[in-house]
Design a protein around this motif. Sequence first.
Motif, PDB file in Angstrom:
ATOM      1  N   ARG A 102       0.059  -1.620   0.181  1.00  0.00           N
ATOM      2  CA  ARG A 102       0.251  -0.718  -0.254  1.00  0.00           C
ATOM      3  C   ARG A 102       0.777   1.475   0.129  1.00  0.00           C
ATOM      4  O   ARG A 102       0.137   2.447  -0.382  1.00  0.00           O
ATOM      5  CB  ARG A 102      -1.250   0.234   1.164  1.00  0.00           C
ATOM      6  N   ARG A 103       1.674   1.206   0.719  1.00  0.00           N
ATOM      7  CA  ARG A 103       2.497   2.261   0.840  1.00  0.00           C
ATOM      8  C   ARG A 103       3.437   2.572   0.380  1.00  0.00           C
ATOM      9  O   ARG A 103       3.260   3.411  -0.863  1.00  0.00           O
ATOM     10  CB  ARG A 103       3.982   2.102   2.279  1.00  0.00           C
ATOM     11  N   ALA A 104       3.344   0.950  -1.070  1.00  0.00           N
ATOM     12  CA  ALA A 104       4.050   1.575  -2.286  1.00  0.00           C
ATOM     13  C   ALA A 104       3.240   2.629  -3.350  1.00  0.00           C
ATOM     14  O   ALA A 104       3.901   2.935  -4.639  1.00  0.00           O
ATOM     15  CB  ALA A 104       5.217   0.270  -3.200  1.00  0.00           C
ATOM     16  N   ALA A 105       2.227   1.273  -3.100  1.00  0.00           N
ATOM     17  CA  ALA A 105       0.993   1.901  -4.340  1.00  0.00           C
ATOM     18  C   ALA A 105       0.578   3.577  -4.290  1.00  0.00           C
ATOM     19  O   ALA A 105       0.627   4.592  -5.249  1.00  0.00           O
ATOM     20  CB  ALA A 105       0.043   1.239  -3.857  1.00  0.00           C
ATOM     21  N   VAL A 106       0.773   4.430  -2.977  1.00  0.00           N
ATOM     22  CA  VAL A 106       0.037   5.884  -3.007  1.00  0.00           C
ATOM     23  C   VAL A 106       1.840   6.184  -3.445  1.00  0.00           C
ATOM     24  O   VAL A 106       1.537   7.324  -4.010  1.00  0.00           O
ATOM     25  CB  VAL A 106       0.366   5.778  -1.143  1.00  0.00           C
ATOM     26  N   GLY A 107       2.735   5.688  -2.979  1.00  0.00           N
ATOM     27  CA  GLY A 107       4.061   6.351  -3.664  1.00  0.00           C
ATOM     28  C   GLY A 107       3.861   6.747  -5.463  1.00  0.00           C
ATOM     29  O   GLY A 107       4.244   7.718  -5.203  1.00  0.00           O
ATOM     30  N   GLY A 108       3.870   5.586  -5.345  1.00  0.00           N
ATOM     31  CA  GLY A 108       3.723   6.024  -7.535  1.00  0.00           C
ATOM     32  C   GLY A 108       2.266   6.396  -7.712  1.00  0.00           C
ATOM     33  O   GLY A 108       3.010   7.239  -8.690  1.00  0.00           O
ATOM     34  N   LEU A 109       1.343   6.326  -7.192  1.00  0.00           N
ATOM     35  CA  LEU A 109       0.327   7.369  -7.058  1.00  0.00           C
ATOM     36  C   LEU A 109       0.573   8.675  -7.422  1.00  0.00           C
ATOM     37  O   LEU A 109       0.236  10.025  -7.784  1.00  0.00           O
ATOM     38  CB  LEU A 109      -1.051   7.360  -6.248  1.00  0.00           C
ATOM     39  N   CYS A 110       1.557   9.480  -6.000  1.00  0.00           N
ATOM     40  CA  CYS A 110       2.039  10.588  -6.123  1.00  0.00           C
ATOM     41  C   CYS A 110       2.997  10.836  -6.842  1.00  0.00           C
ATOM     42  O   CYS A 110       2.704  11.682  -7.126  1.00  0.00           O
ATOM     43  CB  CYS A 110       2.645  10.987  -4.231  1.00  0.00           C
ATOM     44  N   ALA A 111       4.018  10.089  -7.481  1.00  0.00           N
ATOM     45  CA  ALA A 111       5.150  10.410  -8.555  1.00  0.00           C
ATOM     46  C   ALA A 111       4.529  11.039  -9.739  1.00  0.00           C
ATOM     47  O   ALA A 111       4.634  11.210 -10.616  1.00  0.00           O
ATOM     48  CB  ALA A 111       5.657   9.239  -8.164  1.00  0.00           C
ATOM     49  N   PHE A 112       3.404   9.764  -9.726  1.00  0.00           N
ATOM     50  CA  PHE A 112       2.622  10.162 -11.441  1.00  0.00           C
ATOM     51  C   PHE A 112       1.708  11.464 -11.329  1.00  0.00           C
ATOM     52  O   PHE A 112       2.195  12.166 -12.317  1.00  0.00           O
ATOM     53  CB  PHE A 112       2.077   8.658 -11.564  1.00  0.00           C
ATOM     54  N   SER A 113       0.897  11.614 -10.219  1.00  0.00           N
ATOM     55  CA  SER A 113       0.231  12.976 -10.670  1.00  0.00           C
ATOM     56  C   SER A 113       1.750  14.544 -10.006  1.00  0.00           C
ATOM     57  O   SER A 113       1.098  15.057 -10.920  1.00  0.00           O
ATOM     58  CB  SER A 113      -0.235  12.913  -9.795  1.00  0.00           C
ATOM     59  N   ALA A 114       2.988  14.076  -9.700  1.00  0.00           N
ATOM     60  CA  ALA A 114       3.694  15.656  -9.816  1.00  0.00           C
ATOM     61  C   ALA A 114       4.299  15.404 -11.443  1.00  0.00           C
ATOM     62  O   ALA A 114       4.532  16.113 -11.825  1.00  0.00           O
ATOM     63  CB  ALA A 114       5.042  14.447  -8.707  1.00  0.00           C
ATOM     64  N   PHE A 115       4.898  14.349 -11.539  1.00  0.00           N
ATOM     65  CA  PHE A 115       5.425  14.544 -12.926  1.00  0.00           C
ATOM     66  C   PHE A 115       4.385  14.736 -13.921  1.00  0.00           C
ATOM     67  O   PHE A 115       4.876  15.053 -15.351  1.00  0.00           O
ATOM     68  CB  PHE A 115       5.746  13.218 -13.053  1.00  0.00           C
ATOM     69  N   GLY A 116       2.814  14.561 -14.157  1.00  0.00           N
ATOM     70  CA  GLY A 116       1.671  15.012 -14.845  1.00  0.00           C
ATOM     71  C   GLY A 116       1.640  15.978 -14.876  1.00  0.00           C
ATOM     72  O   GLY A 116       1.167  17.028 -15.635  1.00  0.00           O
ATOM     73  N   ILE A 117       1.578  16.551 -13.899  1.00  0.00           N
ATOM     74  CA  ILE A 117       1.175  18.136 -13.789  1.00  0.00           C
ATOM     75  C   ILE A 117       2.446  19.284 -13.930  1.00  0.00           C
ATOM     76  O   ILE A 117       2.564  20.310 -15.053  1.00  0.00           O
ATOM     77  CB  ILE A 117       1.212  18.835 -11.934  1.00  0.00           C
ATOM     78  N   TRP A 118       4.631  18.832 -13.843  1.00  0.00           N
ATOM     79  CA  TRP A 118       5.476  19.342 -14.934  1.00  0.00           C
ATOM     80  C   TRP A 118       5.237  18.897 -15.676  1.00  0.00           C
ATOM     81  O   TRP A 118       5.795  20.001 -17.220  1.00  0.00           O
ATOM     82  CB  TRP A 118       6.010  18.308 -13.192  1.00  0.00           C
ATOM     83  N   ALA A 119       4.656  17.796 -16.564  1.00  0.00           N
ATOM     84  CA  ALA A 119       4.716  17.933 -18.032  1.00  0.00           C
ATOM     85  C   ALA A 119       3.671  18.917 -19.050  1.00  0.00           C
ATOM     86  O   ALA A 119       3.957  19.311 -19.731  1.00  0.00           O
ATOM     87  CB  ALA A 119       4.063  16.421 -18.024  1.00  0.00           C
ATOM     88  N   LEU A 120       2.588  19.657 -17.953  1.00  0.00           N
ATOM     89  CA  LEU A 120       2.006  20.368 -18.633  1.00  0.00           C
ATOM     90  C   LEU A 120       2.435  22.093 -17.616  1.00  0.00           C
ATOM     91  O   LEU A 120       1.932  23.058 -18.298  1.00  0.00           O
ATOM     92  CB  LEU A 120       0.561  19.942 -17.437  1.00  0.00           C
ATOM     93  N   LEU A 121       3.789  22.076 -17.384  1.00  0.00           N
ATOM     94  CA  LEU A 121       3.747  23.541 -16.508  1.00  0.00           C
ATOM     95  C   LEU A 121       3.737  24.191 -17.603  1.00  0.00           C
ATOM     96  O   LEU A 121       4.010  25.481 -17.834  1.00  0.00           O
ATOM     97  CB  LEU A 121       4.906  23.002 -15.440  1.00  0.00           C
ATOM     98  N   PRO A 122       4.807  23.746 -19.219  1.00  0.00           N
ATOM     99  CA  PRO A 122       5.293  25.048 -20.065  1.00  0.00           C
ATOM    100  C   PRO A 122       3.932  25.774 -20.642  1.00  0.00           C
ATOM    101  O   PRO A 122       4.263  26.946 -20.718  1.00  0.00           O
ATOM    102  CB  PRO A 122       5.644  23.653 -21.143  1.00  0.00           C
ATOM    103  N   VAL A 123       3.013  24.918 -20.625  1.00  0.00           N
ATOM    104  CA  VAL A 123       1.620  25.586 -21.525  1.00  0.00           C
ATOM    105  C   VAL A 123       1.571  26.640 -20.216  1.00  0.00           C
ATOM    106  O   VAL A 123       1.504  27.578 -20.573  1.00  0.00           O
ATOM    107  CB  VAL A 123       0.662  24.656 -21.130  1.00  0.00           C
ATOM    108  N   TYR A 124       1.166  26.661 -18.681  1.00  0.00           N
ATOM    109  CA  TYR A 124       1.290  27.699 -17.681  1.00  0.00           C
ATOM    110  C   TYR A 124       2.110  28.969 -18.057  1.00  0.00           C
ATOM    111  O   TYR A 124       1.816  29.686 -17.856  1.00  0.00           O
ATOM    112  CB  TYR A 124       1.070  27.321 -16.284  1.00  0.00           C
ATOM    113  N   LEU A 125       2.973  28.411 -18.224  1.00  0.00           N
ATOM    114  CA  LEU A 125       4.827  29.358 -18.375  1.00  0.00           C
ATOM    115  C   LEU A 125       4.285  30.459 -19.539  1.00  0.00           C
ATOM    116  O   LEU A 125       4.376  31.720 -19.407  1.00  0.00           O
ATOM    117  CB  LEU A 125       5.904  28.826 -18.142  1.00  0.00           C
ATOM    118  N   LYS A 126       4.218  29.901 -20.715  1.00  0.00           N
ATOM    119  CA  LYS A 126       4.191  30.339 -21.838  1.00  0.00           C
ATOM    120  C   LYS A 126       2.647  31.510 -21.699  1.00  0.00           C
ATOM    121  O   LYS A 126       2.722  32.315 -22.474  1.00  0.00           O
ATOM    122  CB  LYS A 126       2.958  29.676 -22.791  1.00  0.00           C
ATOM    123  N   PHE A 127       1.826  31.404 -20.795  1.00  0.00           N
ATOM    124  CA  PHE A 127       1.236  32.490 -20.129  1.00  0.00           C
ATOM    125  C   PHE A 127       1.356  33.474 -19.323  1.00  0.00           C
ATOM    126  O   PHE A 127       0.822  34.432 -19.512  1.00  0.00           O
ATOM    127  CB  PHE A 127      -0.503  31.855 -19.968  1.00  0.00           C
TER     128      PHE A 127
END
Length: 311
Positions: free
Chosen positions: A19-44
């Motif tokens: 369970r600890r590893a699953a939560v860690g994996g979900l946190c990692a996936f969400s964090a890097f998903g947000i960072w993937a789209l960060l250039p769109v935010y910065l272009k504005f």
Amino acid sequence: MSATDQGATVPGEPGQEQRRAAVGGLCAFSAFGIWALLPVYLKFLVHVPAAEILAHRILWSVVFVGVGVALFRGGAELMAVARSGRLALRLAVAALLVSLNWIVFMTAVAEGYILECSLGYFINPLVNVLLGVVFLRERLTRVQWAAVGLAAAGIVNLAVQLGVLPWISLTLAFLFGFYGLVRKTAPIGAAGGLLAETLFLVPFALAYLGYRHWIGEGAFMAHGWVTDGLLVMAGLVTAVPLILFAAAAKRLRYATVGFFQYIAPTGQFLLAVLVYGETLTDAHLVTFALIWTALALYSMDMFRRKGRAAA
């Protein structure tokens, strides 16, 4: 740290570890998903200097994270920082590393170097692997060493073809690699650690924003409500993925965290080429191919070893 999974500080039952590893994996996936789209935010916000965006990221992060820490009664962690000079020093170093990472990244996006940023964050997982070996005594297999070698070959190829080292890429990779290493080894929670980090930077952010407004060049309340709203959002854009990342680093092996980090550069790579029309040269293509192969090798080896362990 050995090759076994030591993301948890205290060994527990197998179900708890899963369970600890699953939560860690979900946190990692969400964090890097947000960072993937960060250039769109910065272009504005290309009309706002990168240093001013950084200052707003710091101030609004303190506001949002501070509210969260207060609601969940996390003030004890700040007291721990105040009592421990060693912990305070670690978090001050982490704050410096991540702020330098932010300013390099935002400047590169504004100048049209999203592809170089993408390359940096593709290199970063393998930098994490090396840092895990050097500082955490994690062990690598021959296949994993081969993956690191392929990534190094990719960097050398780009340097030879372009006649210069990819400084933006290497700077981003190593700054964020060392930031993650410091945060992983600091005995403090994700939200409390982020709040302590940003509090170290608040005086500098306030001084810079005060100066910008004093000379009449401050962006806040000068370009309309859209710009103001985006600058306020900088707190959420900054705080949420960093908290998720720190939570993932606490629950997973540092090398495993590196596996998830391909999400952000993949998104940035697609944005650079398909949306913002940056040029993908033959030199870039060869380098990306080598690094993608390295990541595939490392990932396959990791899954193979986990399958054996499960059996």
